[in-house]
Scaffold this motif. Structure first.
Motif, short mmCIF file in Angstrom:
data_model
loop_
_atom_site.label_atom_id
_atom_site.label_comp_id
_atom_site.label_asym_id
_atom_site.label_seq_id
_atom_site.Cartn_x
_atom_site.Cartn_y
_atom_site.Cartn_z
N TYR A 7 5.86 -7.50 -0.14
CA TYR A 7 6.70 -6.33 -0.42
C TYR A 7 6.75 -5.42 0.81
O TYR A 7 7.83 -4.96 1.22
CB TYR A 7 6.14 -5.56 -1.61
CG TYR A 7 6.98 -4.37 -2.04
CD1 TYR A 7 7.97 -4.51 -3.00
CD2 TYR A 7 6.78 -3.11 -1.46
CE1 TYR A 7 8.75 -3.42 -3.39
CE2 TYR A 7 7.55 -2.03 -1.83
CZ TYR A 7 8.53 -2.18 -2.81
OH TYR A 7 9.30 -1.10 -3.17
N GLU A 8 5.61 -5.18 1.43
CA GLU A 8 5.54 -4.29 2.58
C GLU A 8 6.25 -4.88 3.79
O GLU A 8 6.94 -4.16 4.54
CB GLU A 8 4.08 -3.98 2.92
CG GLU A 8 3.38 -3.13 1.86
CD GLU A 8 1.89 -3.02 2.08
OE1 GLU A 8 1.29 -2.04 1.61
OE2 GLU A 8 1.31 -3.93 2.73
N ARG A 9 6.14 -6.19 3.98
CA ARG A 9 6.85 -6.84 5.09
C ARG A 9 8.35 -6.72 4.90
O ARG A 9 9.10 -6.49 5.86
CB ARG A 9 6.43 -8.31 5.20
CG ARG A 9 5.00 -8.52 5.71
CD ARG A 9 4.76 -9.97 6.10
NE ARG A 9 4.85 -10.86 4.95
CZ ARG A 9 3.83 -11.18 4.16
NH1 ARG A 9 2.63 -10.66 4.40
NH2 ARG A 9 3.99 -12.00 3.14
N ASN A 10 8.80 -6.87 3.67
CA ASN A 10 10.22 -6.74 3.37
C ASN A 10 10.71 -5.32 3.61
O ASN A 10 11.84 -5.11 4.07
CB ASN A 10 10.51 -7.16 1.93
CG ASN A 10 10.42 -8.66 1.72
OD1 ASN A 10 10.61 -9.43 2.68
ND2 ASN A 10 10.14 -9.08 0.51
N VAL A 11 9.88 -4.35 3.29
CA VAL A 11 10.24 -2.95 3.53
C VAL A 11 10.44 -2.70 5.01
O VAL A 11 11.42 -2.07 5.43
CB VAL A 11 9.16 -2.00 2.96
CG1 VAL A 11 9.36 -0.58 3.51
CG2 VAL A 11 9.22 -1.98 1.45
N LEU A 12 9.54 -3.21 5.84
CA LEU A 12 9.66 -3.02 7.28
C LEU A 12 10.93 -3.70 7.82
O LEU A 12 11.58 -3.18 8.74
CB LEU A 12 8.42 -3.57 8.00
CG LEU A 12 7.13 -2.78 7.76
CD1 LEU A 12 5.94 -3.49 8.39
CD2 LEU A 12 7.25 -1.36 8.32
N LYS A 13 11.29 -4.83 7.24
CA LYS A 13 12.53 -5.50 7.63
C LYS A 13 13.74 -4.64 7.24
O LYS A 13 14.70 -4.50 8.00
CB LYS A 13 12.63 -6.88 6.97
CG LYS A 13 11.66 -7.91 7.51
CD LYS A 13 11.80 -9.23 6.77
CE LYS A 13 10.77 -10.24 7.26
NZ LYS A 13 10.84 -11.52 6.48
#
Length: 278
Positions: A7-13
């Motif tokens: 979820y956090e990696r997707n947010v940064l993307k």
């Protein structure tokens, strides 16, 4: 060592994509068509001996007041209680929010955009119907509404809006949302990254820099006021005033809320994982 969740990696993307230049949507194109021909007229209004002086002075003076007023109206305890209820953790202060998972904070803050867009549109419709005199009321009101919106986003993600650095950060979000060109947006984005980095490194303003801070507030307030005046001059046109006033306020507030949403989520993760903000 902490590991980022999917979820956090997707947010940064998502944040990275949001920062890239993009085509204007229908509402943005519509507002550009309405306001672009009026920029020259707006400059004449701003340079006029009476109304221009009233607008720039009232806006530059009220922006600092609006900032302080917005802070006093942010209901910190209500936000802490909301996060506590959703996370089943005890949140009594900003530092406690750092322990909360990002999806919970995103869900908790999800109602801010529609709430503030509705408030701003209603205010803009009412003052827009008054024509040119209504702008003296409308622009400071719009700034106040958006100060408060950013203040709530900041609090939901655990950032202290009483810090001077954070006040300047908030002003830069307002400037980013009103930036008329890609170059202006790039400058505002770079300044936001710089301030975020300073805050993360616990760098604070020294006493000797207080005057610099005050002057920066004034200059940014005046620039913001001029940008908004140019953009909103279309609401002085008879019949169209209320429509344009409501439409622009909704459009601007949506941009502000989206910027605050993406930027504070990025800062939340940067603080959690010691990431560099670019």
């Amino acid at each position: 060592m902490l590991t980022q969740t999917e979820y956090e990696r997707n947010v940064l993307k998502e944040v990275s994509i949001w920062k890239q230049p993009k085509e204007k949507n229908f509402l943005q194109r519509g507002m550009s068509v309405v306001t672009a021909p009026l920029n020259k007229a707006a400059e004449l209004v701003i340079d006029s001996p009476y109304l221009g002086e009233v607008l720039t002075k009232s806006i530059s003076g009220l922006t600092t007041i609006c900032n302080e007023s917005a802070q006093t109206t942010v209901r910190f305890q209500a936000i802490y209680s909301d996060i506590s209820r959703r996370s089943e953790l005890t949140v009594k202060e900003l530092a406690d929010i750092e322990k909360v998972n990002l999806p919970i904070l995103d869900k908790a803050s999800s109602g801010l955009l529609p709430k503030y867009v509705a408030i701003a549109a209603t205010e803009g419709g009412g003052t827009g119907a008054l024509g040119l005199p209504g702008m003296v009321i409308d622009i400071p009101s719009l700034i106040l509404i958006n100060f408060r919106a950013i203040g709530e986003y900041a609090t939901y993600y655990g950032f202290d809006i009483e810090l001077q650095e954070e006040k300047i950060y908030i002003l830069n979000i307002l400037s980013l949302a009103s930036a008329p060109t890609d170059q202006a947006k790039h400058v505002a984005m770079a300044q936001l990254a710089k301030i975020a980095t300073q805050v993360a490194k616990k760098q604070t303003w020294k006493e000797l820099e207080q005057l610099f801070f005050v002057n920066m507030i004034k200059k940014m307030a005046e620039a913001l006021g001029i940008r908004l005046t140019k953009a909103k001059l279309a609401q002085t046109v008879p019949i169209l005033g209320a429509f344009v006033g409501a439409g622009f306020n909704a459009y601007y507030t949506e941009k502000v809320c989206n910027a605050a949403y993406f930027l504070y989520r990025e800062r939340f993760l940067a603080r959690k994982y010691n990431l560099e903000i670019k």
